[in-house]
Write a protein that holds these residues in place. Structure first.
Motif, short mmCIF file in Angstrom:
data_model
loop_
_atom_site.label_atom_id
_atom_site.label_comp_id
_atom_site.label_asym_id
_atom_site.label_seq_id
_atom_site.Cartn_x
_atom_site.Cartn_y
_atom_site.Cartn_z
N ASN A 23 9.39 15.85 -0.35
CA ASN A 23 8.09 15.29 -0.71
C ASN A 23 7.90 15.48 -2.22
N THR A 25 5.52 15.04 -4.12
CA THR A 25 4.21 15.55 -4.55
C THR A 25 3.98 16.99 -4.12
N ASP A 26 4.95 17.61 -3.43
CA ASP A 26 4.81 19.00 -2.99
C ASP A 26 5.44 19.91 -4.05
N ALA A 28 6.10 22.95 -4.04
CA ALA A 28 7.08 23.88 -3.47
C ALA A 28 8.45 23.23 -3.35
N HIS A 29 8.49 21.92 -3.05
CA HIS A 29 9.77 21.23 -2.95
C HIS A 29 10.43 21.14 -4.33
N SER A 30 9.64 20.81 -5.34
CA SER A 30 10.18 20.72 -6.70
C SER A 30 10.67 22.08 -7.17
N THR A 54 9.86 22.26 -12.83
CA THR A 54 9.30 21.57 -11.67
C THR A 54 8.91 20.14 -12.02
N SER A 58 10.23 17.03 -9.93
CA SER A 58 9.31 16.08 -9.30
C SER A 58 9.63 14.65 -9.72
#
Length: 198
Positions: A23, A25-26, A28-30, A54, A58
């Motif tokens: 995702n 826009t998350d 935490a993922h980036s 990050t 992203s």
């Protein structure tokens, strides 16, 4: 251009893992991608990516990764395992093919990266098998390559564990002509040029 989208909450479940789309826009993922791609283990295996913040992660997820999902219905996925505190991201697994007119082959290649502290537990092979099974049953993907450095014995061993066959060492255009160990799924043509592999 195709415009595939995953249904809400989409995951691929394996006995120990959850495989899910990134995702963009998350945060935490980036942040996880920055952590994974800047480990010494990843850099020694795959080289530096330039994804060091990050914000860069992203942008990469919003651009290349999301475009791959939309065009092919597959791409790079987040791999997580269940813990007492919930799901913990531990790595990535991917099917990548390139988007025309950019460089690519007529079959995707499987890739995986696991945090060093989570390594040697079979997570990479479990995630790769799960993604291959999903892509075959749901997207009709029956031809997949595996590429890695000829000297990367861990990656070569993982590719062999998921049932791929060694097809030799070749210079590959998508890697700037560098020599790679080439693996292919059983049943793929002996003449790899039919997949536009040089």
């Amino acid at each position: 251009m195709p415009d595939f989208t995953f249904p809400p909450g989409f995951t691929i479940a394996t006995p120990r893992l959850q495989i899910s789309p990134f995702n963009p826009t998350d945060p935490a993922h980036s942040a996880f991608l920055v952590k994974l791609w800047n480990t010494d283990d990843f850099i020694s295996s795959c080289g530096k990516t330039g994804i060091t913040t990050t914000e860069k992660a992203s942008a990469f997820l919003q651009g290349r990764v999301s475009a791959h999902y939309a065009y092919h219905g597959y791409g790079m996925f987040l791999v997580s395992r269940q813990t007492d505190e919930g799901l913990k991201p531990i790595g990535t697994v991917s099917l990548m093919r390139g988007i025309p007119p950019g460089p690519g082959y007529l079959a995707p290649d499987i890739g995986f990266a696991i945090l060093p502290e989570e390594g040697r537990k079979g997570y990479a092979t479990e995630a790769a098998r799960g993604l291959l099974d999903y892509a075959n049953k749901n997207l009709g993907v029956d031809a997949v390559f595996g590429f890695c450095s000829p000297t990367n014995q861990r990656s070569r061993g993982a590719l062999e564990k998921i049932g791929m066959e060694f097809r030799g060492i070749r210079p590959l255009k998508v890697f700037g002509g560098e020599d790679n160990a080439v693996y292919a799924l059983p049943g793929m043509s002996e003449d790899l040029s039919v997949y536009d592999l040089d």
